[in-house]
Design a protein around this motif. Structure first.
Motif, mmCIF file in Angstrom:
data_model
loop_
_atom_site.group_PDB
_atom_site.id
_atom_site.type_symbol
_atom_site.label_atom_id
_atom_site.label_comp_id
_atom_site.label_asym_id
_atom_site.label_seq_id
_atom_site.Cartn_x
_atom_site.Cartn_y
_atom_site.Cartn_z
ATOM 1 N N ALA A 1 0.835 -1.211 0.000
ATOM 2 C CA ALA A 1 0.000 0.000 0.000
ATOM 3 C C ALA A 1 0.866 1.258 0.000
ATOM 4 C CB ALA A 1 -0.930 -0.001 1.215
ATOM 5 N N SER A 2 1.965 1.221 0.735
ATOM 6 C CA SER A 2 2.871 2.376 0.751
ATOM 7 C C SER A 2 3.536 2.565 -0.608
ATOM 8 C CB SER A 2 3.942 2.198 1.829
ATOM 9 O OG SER A 2 3.369 2.170 3.118
ATOM 10 N N LYS A 3 3.981 1.464 -1.206
ATOM 11 C CA LYS A 3 4.599 1.565 -2.531
ATOM 12 C C LYS A 3 3.626 2.165 -3.544
ATOM 13 C CE LYS A 3 7.603 -2.503 -2.014
ATOM 14 N NZ LYS A 3 7.909 -3.850 -2.550
ATOM 15 N N ALA A 4 2.371 1.734 -3.462
ATOM 16 C CA ALA A 4 1.366 2.244 -4.391
ATOM 17 C C ALA A 4 1.129 3.735 -4.182
ATOM 18 C CB ALA A 4 0.065 1.465 -4.225
ATOM 19 N N ALA A 5 1.163 4.178 -2.925
ATOM 20 C CA ALA A 5 0.952 5.594 -2.636
ATOM 21 C C ALA A 5 2.062 6.450 -3.229
ATOM 22 C CB ALA A 5 0.853 5.807 -1.131
ATOM 23 N N TYR A 6 3.320 5.999 -3.105
ATOM 24 C CA TYR A 6 4.428 6.746 -3.702
ATOM 25 C C TYR A 6 4.349 6.718 -5.225
ATOM 26 C CZ TYR A 6 6.541 6.665 0.950
ATOM 27 O OH TYR A 6 6.784 6.822 2.302
ATOM 28 N N ILE B 1 -0.769 12.380 -0.015
ATOM 29 C CA ILE B 1 0.639 12.387 0.361
ATOM 30 C C ILE B 1 0.832 11.457 1.561
ATOM 31 C CG2 ILE B 1 2.600 13.796 1.105
ATOM 32 C CD1 ILE B 1 1.161 16.215 -0.099
ATOM 33 N N PRO B 2 1.698 10.471 1.464
ATOM 34 C CA PRO B 2 1.906 9.557 2.595
ATOM 35 C C PRO B 2 2.507 10.303 3.789
ATOM 36 C CG PRO B 2 2.834 8.654 0.553
ATOM 37 C CD PRO B 2 2.506 10.098 0.291
ATOM 38 N N PRO B 3 2.369 9.759 4.986
ATOM 39 C CA PRO B 3 3.048 10.360 6.142
ATOM 40 C C PRO B 3 4.563 10.340 5.938
ATOM 41 C CG PRO B 3 1.412 8.739 6.841
ATOM 42 C CD PRO B 3 1.559 8.578 5.362
ATOM 43 N N GLN C 1 12.169 7.639 7.322
ATOM 44 C CA GLN C 1 11.364 8.792 6.941
ATOM 45 C C GLN C 1 11.601 9.086 5.461
ATOM 46 O OE1 GLN C 1 11.122 12.123 9.962
ATOM 47 N NE2 GLN C 1 12.984 11.139 10.709
ATOM 48 N N VAL C 2 10.533 9.503 4.792
ATOM 49 C CA VAL C 2 10.596 9.798 3.360
ATOM 50 C C VAL C 2 9.914 11.133 3.094
ATOM 51 C CG1 VAL C 2 9.764 9.122 1.065
ATOM 52 C CG2 VAL C 2 10.668 7.383 2.620
ATOM 53 N N ALA C 3 10.585 11.998 2.345
ATOM 54 C CA ALA C 3 9.970 13.252 1.895
ATOM 55 C C ALA C 3 10.710 13.738 0.659
ATOM 56 C CB ALA C 3 10.006 14.319 2.986
ATOM 57 N N ASP C 4 9.964 14.294 -0.290
ATOM 58 C CA ASP C 4 10.572 14.999 -1.411
ATOM 59 C C ASP C 4 9.784 16.282 -1.620
ATOM 60 O OD1 ASP C 4 8.249 14.244 -2.732
ATOM 61 O OD2 ASP C 4 9.282 13.444 -4.495
ATOM 62 N N THR C 5 9.936 16.928 -2.765
ATOM 63 C CA THR C 5 9.318 18.243 -2.943
ATOM 64 C C THR C 5 7.800 18.199 -2.928
ATOM 65 O OG1 THR C 5 9.533 18.011 -5.357
ATOM 66 C CG2 THR C 5 11.282 19.194 -4.198
ATOM 67 N N CYS C 6 7.171 17.065 -3.223
ATOM 68 C CA CYS C 6 5.713 17.030 -3.177
ATOM 69 C C CYS C 6 5.205 17.166 -1.746
ATOM 70 C CB CYS C 6 5.178 15.761 -3.842
ATOM 71 S SG CYS C 6 5.228 14.269 -2.834
ATOM 72 N N ARG D 1 5.890 17.211 11.191
ATOM 73 C CA ARG D 1 4.770 17.940 10.591
ATOM 74 C C ARG D 1 5.080 18.231 9.135
ATOM 75 N NH1 ARG D 1 0.457 21.361 11.997
ATOM 76 N NH2 ARG D 1 0.051 22.930 10.396
ATOM 77 N N ARG D 2 4.167 17.858 8.254
ATOM 78 C CA ARG D 2 4.332 18.166 6.852
ATOM 79 C C ARG D 2 3.744 19.529 6.488
ATOM 80 N NH1 ARG D 2 1.599 18.682 2.595
ATOM 81 N NH2 ARG D 2 -0.350 17.990 3.524
ATOM 82 N N GLU D 3 2.573 19.852 7.004
ATOM 83 C CA GLU D 3 1.861 21.041 6.582
ATOM 84 C C GLU D 3 2.537 22.311 7.092
ATOM 85 O OE1 GLU D 3 0.636 18.629 8.383
ATOM 86 O OE2 GLU D 3 -0.979 17.638 7.284
#
Length: 438
Positions: free
Chosen positions: A267-272, A386-388, A397-402, A432-434
């Motif tokens: 499910a996480s792979k699909a979200a990315y 956007i996934p957590p 932890q994962v984050a990019d420009t999106c 926190r993402r937002e």
């Protein structure tokens, strides 16, 4: 102390390493490129050190200023009065201030009133939640009118997003309006910023801080796989080496995450994988003379197939004129496979349409940069997709420009999220993402 590996030495990855080291963690940064900086990296442009992709700073970019102050380079922030314009029907129309709006021939009086009011109110917003499930087109047409969208926005959106132009989030557009709208010296004067020496100054300060605090940066070392055991990260294999880790922060584009972390739940792979991106080909010209007096020119002329021309030397002074022309497009677009020479010739022809006084002899040098994952496609309702930042794998932890959404790509949001991720290392702190607007 937590042994931490950070994947990606762009501005966000470097900032995360800086903050993590300040918190006492052991840090290795791995980067596939031969230089640090990512989109903020410089190149040697025929003797001039300049960004691969243009950058500018706005006055609401508080995380940038805080990071620069920590690095001891806050005094190198520079501000300059800038202007913008629209180009259509072979004419430049000054834009971006009340006088230009009142005097322009692009809009009729009712259109001017509705457009000016919508943009002014947007620049004063502190929340964009009510726009989250609305398209940019619907929002602009409701506020300014369908005719204003047709005259000022349609061509820009189509050249940035192509077949996705009518499916872009209103919250994403509105935050861009707010950021630039609040970067003013006065009601009549826009004021944008740059770092003395360009973004390389910030990159060098970050790498210097990392090394001085005992961190390690491994360039030309592409990440191959995040390793896990019993649901927790154990290390990263990169460049044929094993980097042991108790925590991993990935800042690479989300399309790479599923293959980089094969042990993620499906499910996480699909979200990315569901997060789509537009590519960019950015052509940079060094010229003997200026194209226009404006920093930014929006293009809505049907004969020109780029959404804007950024005359960077009208922001950061350089010995010669430096102009960027970004070709945004899906990477399956035929023009993506054009040669550098063809893109250089076409884009210089566009500049000559804007300024017919330009001659072939005025072009001193040109360079083409390509980025496959340049602009996330932020459709209505994007925030919920956007996934957590904290993944189901412990320590990852994962984050990019999106993840900057609803804000657009920029050093400021990268620095903000980097600090959040650093604070979360080895803890249950929810990053926190937002963004928080003041």
């Amino acid at each position: 102390m937590t042994k931490t590996v950070i994947i990606g030495a762009g501005a966000m990855g470097l900032a995360a390493a800086h903050y993590a080291l300040k918190l006492g963690h052991e840090v290795d940064v791995i980067e596939a490129d031969a230089v640090a900086g990512g989109m903020a990296a410089h190149f040697d442009f025929d003797g001039l050190s300049i960004e691969r992709f243009y950058h500018f700073v706005c006055k609401p970019d508080a995380p940038t200023f805080a990071l620069m102050d920590e690095l001891g380079i806050g005094h190198l922030m520079r501000w300059r009065t800038t202007t913008m314009a629209y180009f259509t029907r072979d004419r430049l129309h000054k834009w971006g201030d009340p006088i230009s709006l009142v005097t322009t021939g692009l809009l009729n009086p009712i259109e001017k009133l509705r457009y000016g009011l919508q943009m002014f109110l947007t620049s004063r917003r502190r929340n964009f939640d009510d726009l989250e499930n609305l398209s940019a087109r619907n929002w602009i047409e409701r506020g300014s009118g369908a005719s204003v969208y047709e005259k000022l926005w349609r061509r820009l959106m189509e050249l940035k997003f192509f077949q996705y132009a009518d499916d872009i989030s209103a919250a994403w557009i509105a935050t861009r309006v707010r950021r630039v709208g609040r970067s003013r010296r006065s009601l009549l004067q826009e004021e944008l910023g740059y770092v003395e020496g360009g973004s390389e100054t910030l990159v060098k300060a970050l790498t210097g801080s990392i090394l001085a605090q005992g961190g390690r940066i491994h360039l030309a070392t592409p990440a191959e796989q995040v390793l896990t055991q019993d649901g927790a990260v154990t290390g990263v294999r990169a460049g044929g080496r094993l980097f042991e880790a108790q925590a991993v922060i990935s800042t690479v584009p989300t399309p790479f995450v599923a293959s980089l972390v094969p042990d993620l739940p499906e499910a996480s792979k699909a979200a990315y994988a569901a997060i789509r991106n537009i590519g960019v080909i950015c052509v940079v010209h060094k010229l003997k003379q200026s194209v226009s007096p404006h920093f930014w020119v929006n293009i809505v002329d049907p004969a020109i197939e780029v959404p804007g021309v950024i005359e960077y030397s009208n922001l950061r002074p350089t010995p010669q004129t430096v102009v960027y022309l970004p070709y945004y497009m899906p990477t399956d677009h035929p023009k993506w496979s054009w040669s550098d020479e063809a893109l250089i010739e076409e884009s210089f022809g566009y500049l000559r349409r804007i300024n017919p006084n330009l001659a072939d002899s005025d072009r001193l040098a040109s360079r083409v940069g390509r980025l496959r994952y340049a602009q996330p496609l932020c459709e209505p309702g994007f925030a919920a997709r956007i996934p957590p930042i904290r993944t189901p794998i412990s320590g990852l932890q994962v984050a990019d420009t999106c993840f900057y959404y609803p804000e657009d790509r920029g050093v400021s949001e990268g620095a903000r999220i980097a600090r959040e991720m650093a604070l979360a290392i080895g803890t249950d702190h929810p990053p926190r993402r937002e963004p928080v607007y003041t």
